[in-house]
Design a protein around this motif. Sequence first.
Motif, PDB file in Angstrom:
ATOM      1  N   SER A  26       0.858  -1.180   0.000  1.00 27.82           N
ATOM      2  CA  SER A  26       0.000   0.000   0.000  1.00 27.82           C
ATOM      3  C   SER A  26       0.894   1.230   0.000  1.00 27.82           C
ATOM      4  N   PHE A  27       0.314   2.368  -0.358  1.00 31.28           N
ATOM      5  CA  PHE A  27       1.089   3.603  -0.464  1.00 31.28           C
ATOM      6  C   PHE A  27       0.397   4.707   0.326  1.00 31.28           C
ATOM      7  N   PHE A  28       1.162   5.368   1.192  1.00 33.66           N
ATOM      8  CA  PHE A  28       0.688   6.454   2.031  1.00 33.66           C
ATOM      9  C   PHE A  28       1.166   7.765   1.425  1.00 33.66           C
ATOM     10  N   VAL A  29       0.262   8.656   1.083  1.00 28.78           N
ATOM     11  CA  VAL A  29       0.642   9.938   0.501  1.00 28.78           C
ATOM     12  C   VAL A  29       0.426  11.058   1.515  1.00 28.78           C
ATOM     13  N   ASN A  30       1.524  11.712   1.855  1.00 27.51           N
ATOM     14  CA  ASN A  30       1.500  12.877   2.743  1.00 27.51           C
ATOM     15  C   ASN A  30       0.728  12.635   4.036  1.00 27.51           C
ATOM     16  N   ASP A  31       0.776  11.386   4.513  1.00 30.42           N
ATOM     17  CA  ASP A  31       0.125  11.003   5.775  1.00 30.42           C
ATOM     18  C   ASP A  31      -1.386  11.252   5.772  1.00 30.42           C
ATOM     19  N   LEU A  78      -3.591  10.112   2.660  1.00 28.80           N
ATOM     20  CA  LEU A  78      -4.290   9.223   1.746  1.00 28.80           C
ATOM     21  C   LEU A  78      -3.600   7.876   1.712  1.00 28.80           C
ATOM     22  N   LEU A  79      -4.372   6.789   1.770  1.00 27.88           N
ATOM     23  CA  LEU A  79      -3.826   5.443   1.690  1.00 27.88           C
ATOM     24  C   LEU A  79      -4.330   4.780   0.415  1.00 27.88           C
ATOM     25  N   PHE A  80      -3.411   4.593  -0.552  1.00 30.69           N
ATOM     26  CA  PHE A  80      -3.734   3.818  -1.744  1.00 30.69           C
ATOM     27  C   PHE A  80      -3.539   2.353  -1.362  1.00 30.69           C
ATOM     28  N   PHE A 111      -4.433 -11.610   7.588  1.00 26.73           N
ATOM     29  CA  PHE A 111      -4.812 -11.370   8.987  1.00 26.73           C
ATOM     30  C   PHE A 111      -3.736 -10.556   9.704  1.00 26.73           C
ATOM     31  N   ASP A 112      -2.481 -10.944   9.508  1.00 30.38           N
ATOM     32  CA  ASP A 112      -1.385 -10.201  10.147  1.00 30.38           C
ATOM     33  C   ASP A 112      -1.335  -8.752   9.652  1.00 30.38           C
ATOM     34  N   THR A 113      -1.614  -8.549   8.366  1.00 35.32           N
ATOM     35  CA  THR A 113      -1.661  -7.187   7.812  1.00 35.32           C
ATOM     36  C   THR A 113      -2.719  -6.355   8.518  1.00 35.32           C
ATOM     37  N   VAL A 114      -3.934  -6.935   8.653  1.00 33.60           N
ATOM     38  CA  VAL A 114      -5.041  -6.209   9.265  1.00 33.60           C
ATOM     39  C   VAL A 114      -4.743  -5.901  10.731  1.00 33.60           C
ATOM     40  N   GLN A 115      -4.186  -6.871  11.443  1.00 32.56           N
ATOM     41  CA  GLN A 115      -3.986  -6.713  12.874  1.00 32.56           C
ATOM     42  C   GLN A 115      -2.771  -5.868  13.237  1.00 32.56           C
ATOM     43  N   SER A 116      -1.740  -5.898  12.402  1.00 35.32           N
ATOM     44  CA  SER A 116      -0.517  -5.184  12.770  1.00 35.32           C
ATOM     45  C   SER A 116      -0.318  -3.903  11.974  1.00 35.32           C
ATOM     46  N   LYS A 117      -0.346  -3.989  10.648  1.00 28.31           N
ATOM     47  CA  LYS A 117      -0.069  -2.810   9.819  1.00 28.31           C
ATOM     48  C   LYS A 117      -1.244  -1.825   9.814  1.00 28.31           C
ATOM     49  N   VAL A 118      -2.434  -2.334   9.512  1.00 27.03           N
ATOM     50  CA  VAL A 118      -3.588  -1.455   9.370  1.00 27.03           C
ATOM     51  C   VAL A 118      -4.015  -0.877  10.708  1.00 27.03           C
ATOM     52  N   ALA A 119      -3.843  -1.630  11.761  1.00 28.37           N
ATOM     53  CA  ALA A 119      -4.256  -1.165  13.088  1.00 28.37           C
ATOM     54  C   ALA A 119      -3.512   0.091  13.520  1.00 28.37           C
ATOM     55  N   GLN A 120      -2.340   0.331  12.945  1.00 26.81           N
ATOM     56  CA  GLN A 120      -1.535   1.487  13.335  1.00 26.81           C
ATOM     57  C   GLN A 120      -1.913   2.765  12.581  1.00 26.81           C
ATOM     58  N   ILE A 121      -2.786   2.672  11.596  1.00 25.70           N
ATOM     59  CA  ILE A 121      -3.134   3.821  10.767  1.00 25.70           C
ATOM     60  C   ILE A 121      -4.351   4.532  11.347  1.00 25.70           C
ATOM     61  N   ALA A 122      -4.328   5.855  11.347  1.00 29.30           N
ATOM     62  CA  ALA A 122      -5.379   6.650  11.977  1.00 29.30           C
ATOM     63  C   ALA A 122      -6.712   6.496  11.262  1.00 29.30           C
ATOM     64  N   ASP A 123      -7.793   6.648  12.010  1.00 26.49           N
ATOM     65  CA  ASP A 123      -9.139   6.477  11.478  1.00 26.49           C
ATOM     66  C   ASP A 123      -9.495   7.507  10.412  1.00 26.49           C
ATOM     67  N   THR A 159     -13.099   6.888   4.833  1.00 27.71           N
ATOM     68  CA  THR A 159     -12.085   6.931   5.878  1.00 27.71           C
ATOM     69  C   THR A 159     -11.871   5.517   6.418  1.00 27.71           C
ATOM     70  N   LEU A 160     -10.668   5.290   6.921  1.00 30.80           N
ATOM     71  CA  LEU A 160     -10.362   3.963   7.448  1.00 30.80           C
ATOM     72  C   LEU A 160     -11.257   3.633   8.636  1.00 30.80           C
ATOM     73  N   GLY A 161     -11.578   4.643   9.439  1.00 28.66           N
ATOM     74  CA  GLY A 161     -12.457   4.403  10.580  1.00 28.66           C
ATOM     75  C   GLY A 161     -13.816   3.900  10.155  1.00 28.66           C
ATOM     76  N   ALA A 162     -14.377   4.505   9.097  1.00 29.90           N
ATOM     77  CA  ALA A 162     -15.683   4.067   8.603  1.00 29.90           C
ATOM     78  C   ALA A 162     -15.611   2.662   8.032  1.00 29.90           C
ATOM     79  N   ILE A 163     -14.526   2.350   7.341  1.00 31.96           N
ATOM     80  CA  ILE A 163     -14.371   1.008   6.764  1.00 31.96           C
ATOM     81  C   ILE A 163     -14.242  -0.029   7.867  1.00 31.96           C
TER      82      ILE A 163
END
Length: 376
Positions: A235-240, A242-244, A271-283, A308-312
Amino acid sequence: MTVQPRTATEVAEAILNREEICILDVRSRDAFADWKIEGPEVCSYNVPYSEMKENPEAHIEELPKDRPILVVCAKEISSVYAAELLEPLGYDVSYLQGGMQTWSEELAPVKVYEDDDVDVYQFIRIGKGCLSYMVISGEEALVVDPARFTDVYMNFAKERGAHITHIVDSHLHADHISGGRMLADETGAHYYIMKSEGAVFEFEPLENHDEIRFEQVKLEVLAVKTPGHTPGSVSFFVNDRLLFSGDTIFVSGLGRPDLGNKVREWAEDLFDTVQSKVAQIADDVIVLPGHYADLKTELNESRYIGNTLGAIRQQNEKMFEASKEEFLSQVERSASSVKPPNFERIVELNRGMEETTVEEWQELEIGPNRCAVHHS
């Protein structure tokens, strides 16, 4: 009076504007059931031309006369004939120019985001459910997950005073031909993909880059990798902001990890992606995925697919909050669903194993997206 055509561009714009469209699809019943034009305000009727041509009035009782009718077939010919049958019966009728072949190739650009540093556009391949992006900053542009229609991206950037300097693919695509390598050849841009995806042509491995910078853009490469859909998905994070998310996170769920015949192994990665990587990204981060599954539910009020990630997280709580065993069980149950047609051949071509013709690309890509199947 000659029946008038409507272009795929006109129809796509109407759908994104949530205009009412009434479609008479004259392809076979199987073709219609497998893949059709959809949208928030689209109603569809299916009457194969072979059935209606002898006695059209006997087969179109349900077709409304108080609304314009768009007739659709595979490549235009039957829809023209069908429209000419309907017009004398009092219908306000047009046909889709180029048929479903053209519909499959339509890219509709929509602005997603802008600030002082960047303008971000989503290109909706509305007949396939595929999404690509352009990030413009100053006179440079980055393209994310481009389709094979390279002139669309080049012309779009040029019209905005920019040139394409960077291209990234989030993974090796299984349902459509990537335009990444072709676009790089035509623009001289840097082209990046994960080395672990097995491409055999020249590119810049994302494993070598923590971030990519140009103008006022910082594109962080989460080659903290976000595996799941394929082992090398990123995945790609742009300027903290947007998450592509490629095919890892969708508005309606998560990417399917069963296309490599290693369902449980790749599902554990997901599962590891969702629990570790995605969990650290702001809502409040805006997630922009590589595909969508249902335009009716995923197209937002701003005319693009994203949230938004929070809504998803909230909408897909069963997947994001599940225990490991519950998660793996859900993924394994969905793994028997229909896979993208020709996906093994498409992966081979995207890997650069051999060359082929535009005609074969068209045939391989016909049909809907089937990469997003894990929904709450």
